[in-house]
Write an enzyme that holds these catalytic residues in place. Structure first.
Site, PDB file in Angstrom:
ATOM      1  N   ASP A   1     -37.113  14.091 -10.429  1.00  0.00           N
ATOM      2  CA  ASP A   1     -37.509  13.529  -9.508  1.00  0.00           C
ATOM      3  C   ASP A   1     -36.480  14.035  -7.966  1.00  0.00           C
ATOM      4  OD1 ASP A   1     -38.596  11.109  -7.763  1.00  0.00           O
ATOM      5  OD2 ASP A   1     -36.804  10.021  -8.274  1.00  0.00           O
TER       6      ASP A   1
ATOM      7  N   ASP B   1     -35.960  11.761  -4.771  1.00  0.00           N
ATOM      8  CA  ASP B   1     -35.068  10.600  -4.546  1.00  0.00           C
ATOM      9  C   ASP B   1     -34.461   9.689  -5.415  1.00  0.00           C
ATOM     10  OD1 ASP B   1     -36.391  10.565  -1.803  1.00  0.00           O
ATOM     11  OD2 ASP B   1     -37.902   9.375  -2.403  1.00  0.00           O
TER      12      ASP B   1
END
Length: 174
Positions: free
Chosen positions: A7, A9
């Site tokens: 991922d 963020d």
């Protein structure tokens, strides 16, 4: 070769700090570093400001030049030698984030091909052995092993496989 989906963020890009910077800009309130990293940003601000804060992520410049999460660049470079790496971000919720995220990745992770960058909504579509993410909702239908990356908003979430930083990712996967 095994695959790792990572991922963006709060795993490799520090959006939490951007929320704090913009909040300081708009409300002239600054939070100490310890406080920022001890709870969700939304829990730190008055309820009447929360809709404004949520709106930040829809702004064209929000994702433009986020800070790196410490250690991510070095460890991902090392993982890249042993695994097939995919950057998987649920960016469809914030359509203005697509171009800034591509540019950010090209700047910090130039060796990751555009073919290994996945913008999606539901990460269960990802076919990987591991998914390193800060949100357990992405693990619910994911077929591989979810690895929870600790962030201020998930400190109290119960998950079997958790890493607190990129050095722990290194120890787990290298």
């Amino acid at each position: 070769m095994k695959r790792i989906a990572i991922d963006m963020d709060e795993v490799i890009a520090d959006a939490h700090i951007r929320f704090a910077e913009w909040y300081k800009r708009d409300y002239d309130v600054e939070f100490p570093h310890e406080q920022l990293h001890s709870s969700s940003f939304m829990d730190l601000v008055p309820e009447e400001h929360r809709s404004v804060i949520k709106g930040y992520a829809f702004h064209d410049d929000f994702f433009k030049d986020l800070a790196l999460i410490p250690g991510s660049q070095e460890v991902i470079r090392d993982l890249y030698e042993k695994y097939e790496i995919f950057i998987t971000t649920a960016a469809m919720e914030f359509p203005n984030s697509l171009l800034p995220k591509i540019q950010w990745l090209k700047h910090y992770f130039p060796y990751i091909s555009w073919t290994n960058i996945v913008f999606c909504g539901d990460k269960s579509i990802i076919n990987a052995d591991y998914l390193i993410d800060d949100n357990v909702r992405h693990f619910k239908r994911f077929i591989g092993q979810g690895v929870l990356f600790t962030a201020s908003h998930n400190k109290n979430v119960d998950w079997d496989l958790r890493v607190n930083n990129w050095q722990e990712v290194r120890a787990l996967l290298l």
